[in-house]
Design an enzyme around this catalytic site. Structure first.
Site, PDB file in Angstrom:
ATOM      1  N   SER A 250       2.375   5.144   1.849  1.00 31.92           N
ATOM      2  CA  SER A 250       1.425   4.465   2.737  1.00 31.92           C
ATOM      3  C   SER A 250       0.515   5.400   3.529  1.00 31.92           C
ATOM      4  O   SER A 250       0.831   6.560   3.759  1.00 31.92           O
ATOM      5  CB  SER A 250       2.195   3.575   3.708  1.00 31.92           C
ATOM      6  OG  SER A 250       2.694   2.467   2.994  1.00 31.92           O
TER       7      SER A 250
ATOM      8  N   ASN B 229       4.258  -3.998  -1.676  1.00 29.89           N
ATOM      9  CA  ASN B 229       4.792  -3.950  -0.318  1.00 29.89           C
ATOM     10  C   ASN B 229       3.702  -3.567   0.672  1.00 29.89           C
ATOM     11  O   ASN B 229       2.677  -4.266   0.711  1.00 29.89           O
ATOM     12  CB  ASN B 229       6.105  -3.152  -0.223  1.00 29.89           C
ATOM     13  CG  ASN B 229       6.079  -1.738  -0.724  1.00 29.89           C
ATOM     14  OD1 ASN B 229       5.970  -1.502  -1.916  1.00 29.89           O
ATOM     15  ND2 ASN B 229       6.212  -0.784   0.179  1.00 29.89           N
ATOM     16  N   ASP B 230       3.875  -2.530   1.453  1.00 32.34           N
ATOM     17  CA  ASP B 230       3.001  -2.279   2.609  1.00 32.34           C
ATOM     18  C   ASP B 230       1.498  -2.446   2.343  1.00 32.34           C
ATOM     19  O   ASP B 230       0.984  -1.889   1.371  1.00 32.34           O
ATOM     20  CB  ASP B 230       3.152  -0.835   3.105  1.00 32.34           C
ATOM     21  CG  ASP B 230       4.584  -0.412   3.334  1.00 32.34           C
ATOM     22  OD1 ASP B 230       5.497  -1.214   3.085  1.00 32.34           O
ATOM     23  OD2 ASP B 230       4.770   0.736   3.769  1.00 32.34           O
ATOM     24  N   PRO B 231       0.776  -3.118   3.246  1.00 33.12           N
ATOM     25  CA  PRO B 231      -0.684  -3.043   3.229  1.00 33.12           C
ATOM     26  C   PRO B 231      -1.094  -1.622   3.614  1.00 33.12           C
ATOM     27  O   PRO B 231      -0.453  -0.999   4.465  1.00 33.12           O
ATOM     28  CB  PRO B 231      -1.124  -4.043   4.298  1.00 33.12           C
ATOM     29  CG  PRO B 231       0.042  -4.151   5.235  1.00 33.12           C
ATOM     30  CD  PRO B 231       1.270  -3.908   4.397  1.00 33.12           C
TER      31      PRO B 231
ATOM     32  N   GLN C 291       0.842  -0.933  -1.412  1.00 29.73           N
ATOM     33  CA  GLN C 291       1.833  -0.266  -2.236  1.00 29.73           C
ATOM     34  C   GLN C 291       2.155  -1.204  -3.396  1.00 29.73           C
ATOM     35  O   GLN C 291       2.458  -2.384  -3.190  1.00 29.73           O
ATOM     36  CB  GLN C 291       3.082   0.027  -1.396  1.00 29.73           C
ATOM     37  CG  GLN C 291       2.809   0.986  -0.243  1.00 29.73           C
ATOM     38  CD  GLN C 291       2.824   2.437  -0.684  1.00 29.73           C
ATOM     39  OE1 GLN C 291       3.859   3.007  -0.932  1.00 29.73           O
ATOM     40  NE2 GLN C 291       1.641   3.033  -0.793  1.00 29.73           N
TER      41      GLN C 291
END
Ligand SMILES: *[C@@H]1O[C@H](CO)[C@@H](O)[C@H](O)[C@H]1NC(C)=O
Ligand SMILES: *[C@@H]1O[C@H](CO)[C@@H](O)[C@H](O)[C@H]1NC(C)=O
Ligand SMILES: *[C@@H]1O[C@H](CO)[C@@H](O)[C@H](O)[C@H]1NC(C)=O
Ligand SMILES: *[C@H]1O[C@@H](CO)[C@H](O)[C@@H](O)[C@@H]1NC(C)=O
Length: 586
Positions: free
Chosen positions: A117, A56-58, A73
């Site tokens: 993150s 998921n998140d950069p 993530q």
């Protein structure tokens, strides 16, 4: 980000499809179920994803000694959100990637329940440092930690150390400890203090808390948050950076040129809607206050980076090409059960450069120029007229993996449909769901039919529709997934946004990056962007087609259309261990 709802889906998926009890024990073993014999028709060719498992998140993008670093993530054990560590890949060109071993993973009391993150800052002397959110207990108490490279001479920055003086920041009593996360890249004030933001909430008010430090180790919360807004819920993954009002260079996060030469961007990801919103405004460094410009709206009714699947974006300053680059996570729109079957979930959008629109009212986003190195066979159309209901197929390229740039023009706007003032001007998506590509209009709908099957049973139209309001024209841009797949039970919204564009030259441009299960589109030079995730069953590989079309009474001219087959990028999926490491020069 934290997908609170995912667990429920998961339990449902297991209970119905696998007929097993929904306990953690069972759940863990099911993660390895990811089937081997699945046809991987939805794998992207040039969008970043992994061969296996969930991303998921950069996180923490940065440039160091010849390499771009992207962290994300990552669940190393399955295609669902869980066991999150910081995955790590490096690239020389932002397009071809090598995967390294995870950089940060839960191991200490200050991150035992999660490494969430965060961002990287390059300290003076070219010393990268990462700030990230650690989860310390099962109640999801969140703290802010740091990590530093074990070996600064390694351009891959393979190993990271989490020193024992972590956590650096814990929430005070006034704060909600389960909504306190995602530290930003730090900027250095003229007062010699580093400053960061951390996202959060107070009751239903979204907040970005401000912290200051002289030595990057001792952080003090500022009395006033940098910014907040009532009734917007939790603010995640904040990003705060300057943009130049002159020229086409991006700016370093610490750059504080004279006040009238820059603006600041504050972006937050709204947990509640799962979209990324931003305002443009003025940052007053002496007082550490940020005031959005007049006409800017915080939260749900504000400007979005992208009106489709696009969340938890993160930007950084590229010191080599002097540009600001941004990525985001585009999640899957299929089901969790589908993800378990195909064994992977989540892609990163194509990195985009960010500039301010010369009109000062919004940003412009554009795929990094390096993407163009993947362009292969090209086809062109010039001055092609499209009358009411006409299609023209763009033949001779791989339509399932393509880059298309088109400029449409029209003679006059007299035939534009009337804009009904009772429509909700903040709900473009609703309008697009009512006025799809098959609903005849005046000027438009016109645009592209991407990932179209031979018989048009499946297609994802990306198009404009121009309305006439009292004193101006209103341009709607849609990326409509409702006919994208014959498969039922998928998430197929009619994503849409308005385009704030001057039509005096009677032209509108569109670029779409089509990549098997993603269509990433840029309207009017990047004023309005929409990313769709789609899962065609017929329009796959060589059975996918691309058309330009109009279905309005006004004739539309394809002034210029260039389309390219796209080569796949190299995303080295195999984990690179130190013994097999490639030389930095490769
Ligand atoms: C988590 O919350 C529960 C309920 O408030 C509490 O009883 C428990 O002690 C908490 N656990 C920790 C590790 O703080
Ligand atoms: C704290 O934040 C969490 C996560 O957003 C939310 O579920 C909870 O309701 C919040 N608690 C309070 C007291 O606002
Ligand atoms: C054009 O609009 C008409 C009337 O709404 C519709 O029946 C037709 O299918 C549309 N054609 C295309 C190519 O979308
Ligand atoms: C992506 O998936 C869709 C369909 O399940 C959800 O509706 C979105 O909320 C989700 N987006 C994010 C950012 O989690």
């Amino acid at each position: 980000m934290f997908p609170w709802v995912l667990l429920e889906f998961l339990l449902f998926c297991f209970a119905t499809n696998y007929g097993v009890e929904a306990s953690h024990e069972v759940y863990t073993s099911l993660q390895s179920l990811s089937a081997v014999n699945v046809k991987q028709v939805y794998r992207t060719g040039f969008h970043f994803h992994l061969e296996k498992n969930w991303i998921n998140d950069p996180n923490g993008p940065l440039y160091y000694k010849g390499f771009y670093h992207l962290f994300y993530q990552y669940n190393p054990e399955g295609a669902v959100w869980r066991n999150i560590v910081w995955g790590h890949s490096v690239s020389k060109d932002l397009i071809n990637w090598k995967k390294l071993e995870p950089a940060i993973f839960p191991s200490k009391t200050f991150d035992k329940y999660g490494c969430w993150s965060g961002s990287a800052t390059v300290l003076p002397g070219n010393k990268p440092i990462i700030l990230y959110t650690g989860v310390v207990d099962e109640n999801i108490t969140e703290v802010q930690n740091y990590a530093v490279p074990a070996d600064y001479s390694d351009p891959y920055l393979r190993k990271w150390i989490k020193p024992d003086n972590n956590p650096l920041i814990v929430a005070d009593e006034s704060m909600n400890t389960t909504a306190f996360r995602d530290p930003t890249t730090a900027w250095l004030g003229q007062d010699g203090r580093w400053k960061i933001l951390v996202g959060g909430r107070r009751k239903h008010r979204g907040i970005v808390f401000l912290y200051r430090s002289r030595d990057f180790m001792n952080w003090v919360k500022a009395k006033h948050p940098l910014h907040s807004c009532a009734n917007t819920g939790n603010w995640e993954c904040p990003d705060f950076f300057p943009v130049s009002l002159h020229g086409t260079n991006g700016l370093d996060t610490s750059s504080l040129m004279e006040e009238n030469k820059i603006k600041h961007v504050l972006k937050v990801s709204l947990d509640e809607t799962r979209y990324d919103y931003y305002t443009l405004g003025t940052y007053f460094p002496q007082k550490d206050r940020y005031i959005p410009d007049k006409n800017m709206v915080d939260g749900l009714r504000g400007l979005r980076y992208d009106y489709g699947d696009f969340y938890a974006s993160k930007s950084f300053f590229d010191p080599i090409k002097k540009r600001r680059i941004m990525w985001a996570w585009a999640n899957e729109s299929d089901t969790v059960c589908d993800d378990l079957r195909k064994g992977w979930a989540g892609i990163q959008t194509i990195p985009r450069t960010i500039l301010i629109d010369p009109n000062g009212r919004q940003l412009l986003q554009w795929p990094v120029e390096e993407l163009e190195t993947l362009r292969r066979e090209k086809v062109e159309l010039r001055e092609k007229k499209l009358k009411k209901g006409e299609h023209v197929e763009v033949k001779g390229i791989t339509a399932a993996q393509a880059d298309v740039e088109v400029t449409f023009s029209f003679h006059c706007l007299d035939k534009a449909e009337k804009y009904d003032s009772s429509w909700d001007e903040h709900d473009a998506q609703k309008l697009c769901s009512q006025k799809g590509s098959t609903v005849q209009g005046g000027v438009g709908p016109f645009g592209l039919l991407t990932l179209a099957s031979h018989d048009l049973k499946e297609y994802t139209p990306v198009f404009f529709r121009i309305f006439k309001a009292n004193s101006k024209h209103v341009v709607l841009m849609c990326s409509d997934e409702s006919s994208s797949s014959l498969e039922e039970g998928l998430y197929k919204p009619s994503f849409a946004g308005f385009v704030d564009v001057d039509l005096t030259d009677k032209k509108l441009s569109l670029r779409s990056l089509i990549d098997h299960s993603v269509v990433e589109s840029f309207g009017a030079g990047g004023k309005t962007c929409i990313t769709s995730r789609v899962y065609p069953t017929l329009a796959i590989y060589e059975n996918a087609h691309l058309h330009a079309f109009t279905n309005g009474t006004a004739t539309i001219i394809i002034e210029k259309l260039d389309a390219w087959s796209m080569k796949s990028s190299r995303i080295m999926l195999i984990c690179m261990h130190s013994t097999t490491a490639l030389k930095p020069s490769e």
